[in-house]
Enzyme design. Structure first.
Site, PDB file in Angstrom:
ATOM      1  N   LYS A  64       0.868  -1.175   0.000  1.00  0.00           N
ATOM      2  CA  LYS A  64       0.000   0.000   0.000  1.00  0.00           C
ATOM      3  C   LYS A  64       0.905   1.225   0.000  1.00  0.00           C
ATOM      4  O   LYS A  64       1.263   1.754   1.060  1.00  0.00           O
ATOM      5  CB  LYS A  64      -0.875  -0.063   1.273  1.00  0.00           C
TER       6      LYS A  64
HETATM    7  N1  PMP Z   1      -7.885  -2.371  -2.623  1.00  0.00           N
HETATM    8  C1  PMP Z   1      -7.334  -1.156  -2.572  1.00  0.00           C
HETATM    9  C2  PMP Z   1      -6.662  -0.609  -3.777  1.00  0.00           C
HETATM   10  C3  PMP Z   1      -7.404  -0.403  -1.388  1.00  0.00           C
HETATM   11  O1  PMP Z   1      -6.857   0.814  -1.324  1.00  0.00           O
HETATM   12  C4  PMP Z   1      -8.063  -0.948  -0.275  1.00  0.00           C
HETATM   13  C5  PMP Z   1      -8.163  -0.145   0.989  1.00  0.00           C
HETATM   14  N2  PMP Z   1      -7.050  -0.336   1.815  1.00  0.00           N
HETATM   15  C6  PMP Z   1      -8.613  -2.235  -0.371  1.00  0.00           C
HETATM   16  C7  PMP Z   1      -8.512  -2.915  -1.570  1.00  0.00           C
HETATM   17  C8  PMP Z   1      -9.293  -2.875   0.803  1.00  0.00           C
HETATM   18  O2  PMP Z   1      -8.328  -3.193   1.781  1.00  0.00           O
HETATM   19  P1  PMP Z   1      -8.699  -3.205   3.327  1.00  0.00           P
HETATM   20  O3  PMP Z   1      -9.900  -4.072   3.453  1.00  0.00           O
HETATM   21  O4  PMP Z   1      -7.500  -3.776   3.973  1.00  0.00           O
HETATM   22  O5  PMP Z   1      -8.951  -1.818   3.717  1.00  0.00           O
END
Ligand code: PMP
Length: 321
Positions: free
Chosen positions: A159
């Site tokens: 991320k």
């Molecule tokens: N995909 C992307 C590109 C994201 O930015 C997020 C948000 N973090 C998610 C999926 C979902 O991840 P999470 O459930 O860990 O927030």
């Protein structure tokens, strides 16, 4: 979203007032997006505010940093404690929390070389990203003309700040065309994910989602939902998804920390199911909010109570990472 209510920000080890948490215009990350971050939610429970799946979020932050060669200036325990301290210092019962680590100011050569790694934790009240209404009625989405970048271009399971330019292009195009959210395909034309959410489809009672072979961020909400669905006795399958899988689905929904569990009502004008959130989506959504609000005993292990970890000393005595 409101930053007005934020009093304190955790900034390189200390809680400072909002007005002191500033970055110089020469910071490397400002120019090139050279940082990593997390998005975490803290929920109100009868036992006080609780951070949802803190361990997993901090683990992912460190994995993202490692994928991008960023030496974290704090330990996982320190950053976990910082999350709790930031929530507590602002007196929030529920909020969104954003830890970030990035290259600061020293050079603007692409190689960050001597740039120091700065770390901060910001917390603020942020209701469901796609809107409270979306949780009840669903979102209208569009297949984006922008493809999700592939793992051979940059790490998809990390991320990192700069990669979100890809999501921003997609979501702004969707908004311009009157949709709530974009769905990005991967380089091969299969389904990847939303701009900030993972995708689930339900067909003939089977709950399906894709995985890291399809250029997605491995969402922590995705993992929670898969666990919840199995706990409800639903078959869960992980495999490549196509646009057709989505169009013929009985139900579909997005998952993400910011978006939570958001039903999808329509894709490019085609209704999913009867265009209303489906029964399985509803059951999963309900179980998810039972877990986040402390109503569920089964998933209590996912809650990290802020009051129990406010002080680093007390916190570090908790086996956390
Ligand atoms: N995909 C992307 C590109 C994201 O930015 C997020 C948000 N973090 C998610 C999926 C979902 O991840 P999470 O459930 O860990 O927030």
């Amino acid at each position: 979203m409101s930053f007005d209510e934020v009093r304190s920000v955790w900034w390189n080890g200390d809680l400072v007032p909002w007005t002191k948490a500033n970055v110089h215009v020469s910071a490397h990350a400002l120019h090139y997006g050279s940082g990593v971050f997390e998005g975490i939610r803290c929920y109100e429970t009868p036992e006080g505010p609780a951070v949802f799946r803190l361990t997993e979020h901090i683990d992912r932050l460190f994995a993202s940093a490692s994928a991008h060669g960023i030496d974290m200036p704090f330990t996982a325990s320190e950053l976990g404690a910082a999350v709790c301290q930031t929530v507590a210092a602002n007196g929030f019962q529920r909020c969104y929390v954003r830890p970030i680590a990035f290259f600061g100011s020293s050079t603007l050569a692409l190689n960050p070389g001597t740039c120091p790694v700065e770390a901060a934790v910001l917390a603020w009240p942020w209701p469901a990203m796609l809107g409270e209404r979306a949780l009840d009625y669903g979102v209208r989405i569009t297949v984006s003309p922008w493809r999700k970048f592939g793992a051979e271009m940059m790490p998809t399971t990390a991320k990192a700040c700069g990669q979100y330019i890809n999501s921003i292009l997609a979501v702004r195009d969707a908004a311009r065309r009157g949709y709530d959210e974009a769905l990005l395909l991967d380089a091969g034309g299969g389904v990847a994910e939303g701009s900030g959410e993972n995708l689930f489809v339900v067909h003939d009672g089977v709950v399906r989602t894709n995985d890291d072979r399809h250029s997605i961020l491995m969402g922590i909400t995705r993992d929670s939902v898969m666990t919840i669905a199995r706990g409800l006795g639903l078959p869960v399958e992980t495999r490549a998804l196509t646009v057709e899988d989505l169009l013929i689905a009985d139900e579909a929904f997005f998952t993400g920390t910011a978006a939570e569990v958001a039903p999808i009502s329509e894709v490019d004008g085609v209704e999913i199911g009867n265009g209303r959130p489906g029964e399985i989506t509803r059951r999963i959504q309900q179980a998810f909010f039972d877990a986040t609000s402390g109503r569920s005993k089964q998933y209590r292990r996912w809650l990290h109570f802020v009051d129990a970890c406010t002080f680093a000393g007390a916190y570090s005595s908790v086996p956390f990472i």
